[in-house]
Scaffold this motif. Sequence first.
Motif, PDB file in Angstrom:
ATOM      1  N   ALA A 171       8.567 -18.266  45.859  1.00  0.00           N
ATOM      2  CA  ALA A 171       8.133 -17.316  46.889  1.00  0.00           C
ATOM      3  C   ALA A 171       7.382 -16.136  46.272  1.00  0.00           C
ATOM      4  CB  ALA A 171       9.340 -16.818  47.690  1.00  0.00           C
ATOM      5  N   ALA A 172       7.851 -15.645  45.126  1.00  0.00           N
ATOM      6  CA  ALA A 172       7.147 -14.551  44.451  1.00  0.00           C
ATOM      7  C   ALA A 172       5.755 -14.989  44.001  1.00  0.00           C
ATOM      8  CB  ALA A 172       7.963 -14.062  43.256  1.00  0.00           C
ATOM      9  N   LEU A 173       5.645 -16.210  43.485  1.00  0.00           N
ATOM     10  CA  LEU A 173       4.338 -16.709  43.061  1.00  0.00           C
ATOM     11  C   LEU A 173       3.421 -16.949  44.255  1.00  0.00           C
ATOM     12  CD1 LEU A 173       5.556 -19.136  40.266  1.00  0.00           C
ATOM     13  CD2 LEU A 173       4.174 -17.079  39.930  1.00  0.00           C
ATOM     14  N   GLU A 174       3.959 -17.342  45.382  1.00  0.00           N
ATOM     15  CA  GLU A 174       3.147 -17.465  46.598  1.00  0.00           C
ATOM     16  C   GLU A 174       2.629 -16.100  47.025  1.00  0.00           C
ATOM     17  OE1 GLU A 174       5.232 -21.419  48.605  1.00  0.00           O
ATOM     18  OE2 GLU A 174       5.963 -19.428  49.114  1.00  0.00           O
ATOM     19  N   TRP A 175       3.473 -15.071  46.913  1.00  0.00           N
ATOM     20  CA  TRP A 175       3.018 -13.706  47.225  1.00  0.00           C
ATOM     21  C   TRP A 175       1.867 -13.325  46.296  1.00  0.00           C
ATOM     22  CZ3 TRP A 175       2.072  -9.195  44.830  1.00  0.00           C
ATOM     23  CH2 TRP A 175       1.960  -8.037  45.608  1.00  0.00           C
ATOM     24  N   VAL A 176       1.996 -13.654  45.022  1.00  0.00           N
ATOM     25  CA  VAL A 176       0.926 -13.338  44.070  1.00  0.00           C
ATOM     26  C   VAL A 176      -0.376 -14.002  44.493  1.00  0.00           C
ATOM     27  CG1 VAL A 176       0.140 -13.718  41.696  1.00  0.00           C
ATOM     28  CG2 VAL A 176       2.457 -12.872  42.122  1.00  0.00           C
ATOM     29  N   GLN A 177      -0.317 -15.267  44.860  1.00  0.00           N
ATOM     30  CA  GLN A 177      -1.536 -15.957  45.272  1.00  0.00           C
ATOM     31  C   GLN A 177      -2.179 -15.284  46.477  1.00  0.00           C
ATOM     32  OE1 GLN A 177      -3.348 -18.703  44.011  1.00  0.00           O
ATOM     33  NE2 GLN A 177      -2.101 -18.117  42.227  1.00  0.00           N
ATOM     34  N   GLU A 178      -1.369 -14.803  47.379  1.00  0.00           N
ATOM     35  CA  GLU A 178      -1.890 -14.237  48.624  1.00  0.00           C
ATOM     36  C   GLU A 178      -2.366 -12.799  48.475  1.00  0.00           C
ATOM     37  OE1 GLU A 178      -0.601 -14.147  53.347  1.00  0.00           O
ATOM     38  OE2 GLU A 178       0.954 -14.351  51.808  1.00  0.00           O
ATOM     39  N   ALA A 188      -6.717 -17.070  40.542  1.00  0.00           N
ATOM     40  CA  ALA A 188      -7.061 -18.328  39.874  1.00  0.00           C
ATOM     41  C   ALA A 188      -6.751 -18.289  38.381  1.00  0.00           C
ATOM     42  CB  ALA A 188      -8.539 -18.646  40.085  1.00  0.00           C
ATOM     43  N   ARG A 189      -6.235 -17.154  37.889  1.00  0.00           N
ATOM     44  CA  ARG A 189      -5.871 -17.031  36.465  1.00  0.00           C
ATOM     45  C   ARG A 189      -4.496 -16.380  36.358  1.00  0.00           C
ATOM     46  NH1 ARG A 189     -10.118 -14.202  32.760  1.00  0.00           N
ATOM     47  NH2 ARG A 189     -10.404 -12.820  34.559  1.00  0.00           N
ATOM     48  N   PHE A 215       0.295 -21.318  39.496  1.00  0.00           N
ATOM     49  CA  PHE A 215      -0.019 -20.685  38.212  1.00  0.00           C
ATOM     50  C   PHE A 215      -0.794 -21.689  37.375  1.00  0.00           C
ATOM     51  CE2 PHE A 215       4.119 -22.664  37.931  1.00  0.00           C
ATOM     52  CZ  PHE A 215       4.117 -23.312  36.716  1.00  0.00           C
ATOM     53  N   HIS A 216      -1.465 -21.188  36.340  1.00  0.00           N
ATOM     54  CA  HIS A 216      -2.429 -21.991  35.601  1.00  0.00           C
ATOM     55  C   HIS A 216      -2.130 -22.036  34.101  1.00  0.00           C
ATOM     56  CE1 HIS A 216      -4.018 -19.971  39.175  1.00  0.00           C
ATOM     57  NE2 HIS A 216      -4.443 -21.174  39.459  1.00  0.00           N
ATOM     58  N   ARG A 217      -1.303 -21.102  33.631  1.00  0.00           N
ATOM     59  CA  ARG A 217      -0.837 -21.095  32.255  1.00  0.00           C
ATOM     60  C   ARG A 217       0.629 -20.694  32.254  1.00  0.00           C
ATOM     61  NH1 ARG A 217      -6.332 -18.444  31.276  1.00  0.00           N
ATOM     62  NH2 ARG A 217      -7.581 -20.271  30.685  1.00  0.00           N
ATOM     63  N   ARG A 458       1.539  -8.878  21.746  1.00  0.00           N
ATOM     64  CA  ARG A 458       0.772  -8.551  22.957  1.00  0.00           C
ATOM     65  C   ARG A 458      -0.657  -9.085  22.867  1.00  0.00           C
ATOM     66  NH1 ARG A 458       3.935  -4.201  22.291  1.00  0.00           N
ATOM     67  NH2 ARG A 458       2.388  -2.975  21.172  1.00  0.00           N
ATOM     68  N   ARG A 459      -1.265  -8.973  21.704  1.00  0.00           N
ATOM     69  CA  ARG A 459      -2.634  -9.464  21.549  1.00  0.00           C
ATOM     70  C   ARG A 459      -2.684 -10.984  21.750  1.00  0.00           C
ATOM     71  NH1 ARG A 459      -3.486  -6.979  17.227  1.00  0.00           N
ATOM     72  NH2 ARG A 459      -3.037  -8.617  15.688  1.00  0.00           N
ATOM     73  N   SER A 460      -1.716 -11.704  21.194  1.00  0.00           N
ATOM     74  CA  SER A 460      -1.712 -13.167  21.309  1.00  0.00           C
ATOM     75  C   SER A 460      -1.398 -13.610  22.735  1.00  0.00           C
ATOM     76  CB  SER A 460      -0.687 -13.759  20.336  1.00  0.00           C
ATOM     77  OG  SER A 460      -0.981 -13.414  19.000  1.00  0.00           O
ATOM     78  N   TRP A 461      -0.380 -13.005  23.333  1.00  0.00           N
ATOM     79  CA  TRP A 461       0.044 -13.418  24.681  1.00  0.00           C
ATOM     80  C   TRP A 461      -1.034 -13.101  25.725  1.00  0.00           C
ATOM     81  CZ3 TRP A 461       3.124 -14.815  21.201  1.00  0.00           C
ATOM     82  CH2 TRP A 461       4.376 -15.380  21.416  1.00  0.00           C
ATOM     83  N   THR A 462      -1.650 -11.937  25.624  1.00  0.00           N
ATOM     84  CA  THR A 462      -2.678 -11.592  26.609  1.00  0.00           C
ATOM     85  C   THR A 462      -3.970 -12.372  26.360  1.00  0.00           C
ATOM     86  OG1 THR A 462      -3.319  -9.627  25.321  1.00  0.00           O
ATOM     87  CG2 THR A 462      -1.721  -9.309  27.098  1.00  0.00           C
ATOM     88  N   ALA A 463      -4.269 -12.703  25.101  1.00  0.00           N
ATOM     89  CA  ALA A 463      -5.419 -13.579  24.834  1.00  0.00           C
ATOM     90  C   ALA A 463      -5.187 -14.938  25.480  1.00  0.00           C
ATOM     91  CB  ALA A 463      -5.628 -13.729  23.329  1.00  0.00           C
ATOM     92  N   PHE A 464      -3.966 -15.425  25.400  1.00  0.00           N
ATOM     93  CA  PHE A 464      -3.633 -16.696  26.050  1.00  0.00           C
ATOM     94  C   PHE A 464      -3.829 -16.597  27.557  1.00  0.00           C
ATOM     95  CE2 PHE A 464      -0.448 -19.575  27.958  1.00  0.00           C
ATOM     96  CZ  PHE A 464      -0.880 -20.779  27.420  1.00  0.00           C
ATOM     97  N   ALA A 465      -3.433 -15.468  28.150  1.00  0.00           N
ATOM     98  CA  ALA A 465      -3.628 -15.277  29.589  1.00  0.00           C
ATOM     99  C   ALA A 465      -5.104 -15.242  29.949  1.00  0.00           C
ATOM    100  CB  ALA A 465      -2.932 -13.992  30.051  1.00  0.00           C
ATOM    101  N   HIS A 466      -5.929 -14.681  29.075  1.00  0.00           N
ATOM    102  CA  HIS A 466      -7.367 -14.601  29.335  1.00  0.00           C
ATOM    103  C   HIS A 466      -8.066 -15.945  29.148  1.00  0.00           C
ATOM    104  CE1 HIS A 466      -8.505 -10.303  29.909  1.00  0.00           C
ATOM    105  NE2 HIS A 466      -7.365 -10.058  29.280  1.00  0.00           N
TER     106      HIS A 466
END
Length: 515
Positions: A171-178, A188-189, A215-217, A458-466
């Motif tokens: 439900a939380a992820l559905e809220w994020v999508q909306e 989409a990311r 979610f995509h990653r 933080r640099r590695s995790w956020t690079a992965f998100a990008h």
Amino acid sequence: MTTSESLAPDTGDPVVRTACGAVRGLREQGLAVFRGIPFAEPPVGAARFQAPRRARRWDGTREAFAFGPPPPQETGVLGRAAGPLGPMGDDWLTLNVWTPAPDPSAARPVMVWIHGGAYKLGHGGQPGYDARRLAQEGDVVVVTFNYRVGMEGFGLWEGAPANRGLLDQVAALEWVQENIGAFGGDPARVTVLGESAGAGSVASLLAMERARGLFHRAVAQSVPGTFFSPDLARDMATALAAEAGRQPTAADVAGLDPRRLPEAGQALAAKMYQYQDRWGRAAPTATPFSPVVDGDVLPTTPWQALASGAARGVDLLVGHNRHEFRLFMFIAGMLGSVTEDRAAAALRLLAPGGEAGERAYREAFPEASPDELFEHVQTDWLFGMPSVRLAEAQLAGGGRSHLYELTWPAPGGDGALGACHGLDVPLLFGTFDADLGRLLFPGGRPTPQAEHLSAVFRRSWTAFAHTGDPGWPRYDTRTRPVRVLDAEPKVLPDPQARRRRIWEGHQFRPLPLLP
């Protein structure tokens, strides 16, 4: 459709219109922060022990200045609290957003954090999950949220759906999508990430049809291998209800005050060792809650689902800490006191093949003390090998994965903690003076090495998100490249080969109810 509004003329604070109504956040250190936004109705009354229901609309502008109340939960694990519980109330299902700017045109990557806590405690407003540094340094939008834990979220009651805590996460992820586009995020990311029970939740979401496309990653930090069969979960529910003087039905248990119900879970956890002849390997965990492989909400284990290609299109970053179980040994006062008999019992219970597994550990680590053997097998069974095998399952299903291992030792506990369970959380968020960070970092003060490694996280995790690339090669079963996170991070081939080989061929199946 959601839209972002201009700064509110009366306060200068940011206002965003969501699908349920407008929310006003705060400007904090260069970010717009929104706390306590409902993503579902309060799960009380007729909604208690049921699947989450969409949040109701509200009129006017709702102040999103404070975290919502945590769900009912136990006071801690082995006597240690998960963090300040905050306000009381029934509106448990809320979320929080940190964003560089609530501008729909920004379309930044979104990172949705799922907290840990043995599926029985924790909440998205814990100080250790303050996402300021993650959002600022990584140029991402970060979401944290609450989900039902313990008996409210994971007790298997007759007349209630299984895995209500996982359904809350959906439900939380559905809220994020909306809605996240209005906060400057790109729906989409979306990267979902979590640690411990949060990583087990991430693994579950990868296997759930209900979560497909939300979610995509995915980032899974220290995935627990404990998933329950329905028979085991029902037997545990019967014992939990008995502690509360009730029958294991949603109708009967709902007659109890939600704030008193965790006492029954806590009472049972303290004596689970008495049930080892029925609950087997689940008994020593002192945690009568885990996702249930019920065939509906969770159709199969994550390892089986990923190997079948269920998450082929999702990039996966997964890993664990070298000395996971040392934290629990330290808190329980066990370090340096494990006897040979106790180590042998743990090896026979948890290692693959029982006595054969014990022999394999002793041959692989001939110089290991009873303490070390006990910690090795507990770490490997509970977190280490489930994490490695999740990466392998993703490959078998045609997907992509990156694997890491944290080996840098925490300075707390007079150096006895090593790279223990939970160390990755303050390193990722940079919250050294909050929650578990106060134990792992004396005085809550990081060393220069800790600050350096924290920035690497933080640099590695956020690079992965990008981009889907954290900065090291994808995992493969030929060369097995693993990012070893130490004072000087490096990539090594198969750094845990001795332990991994012991577990080759082992299947992480749902834990059974013993005859």
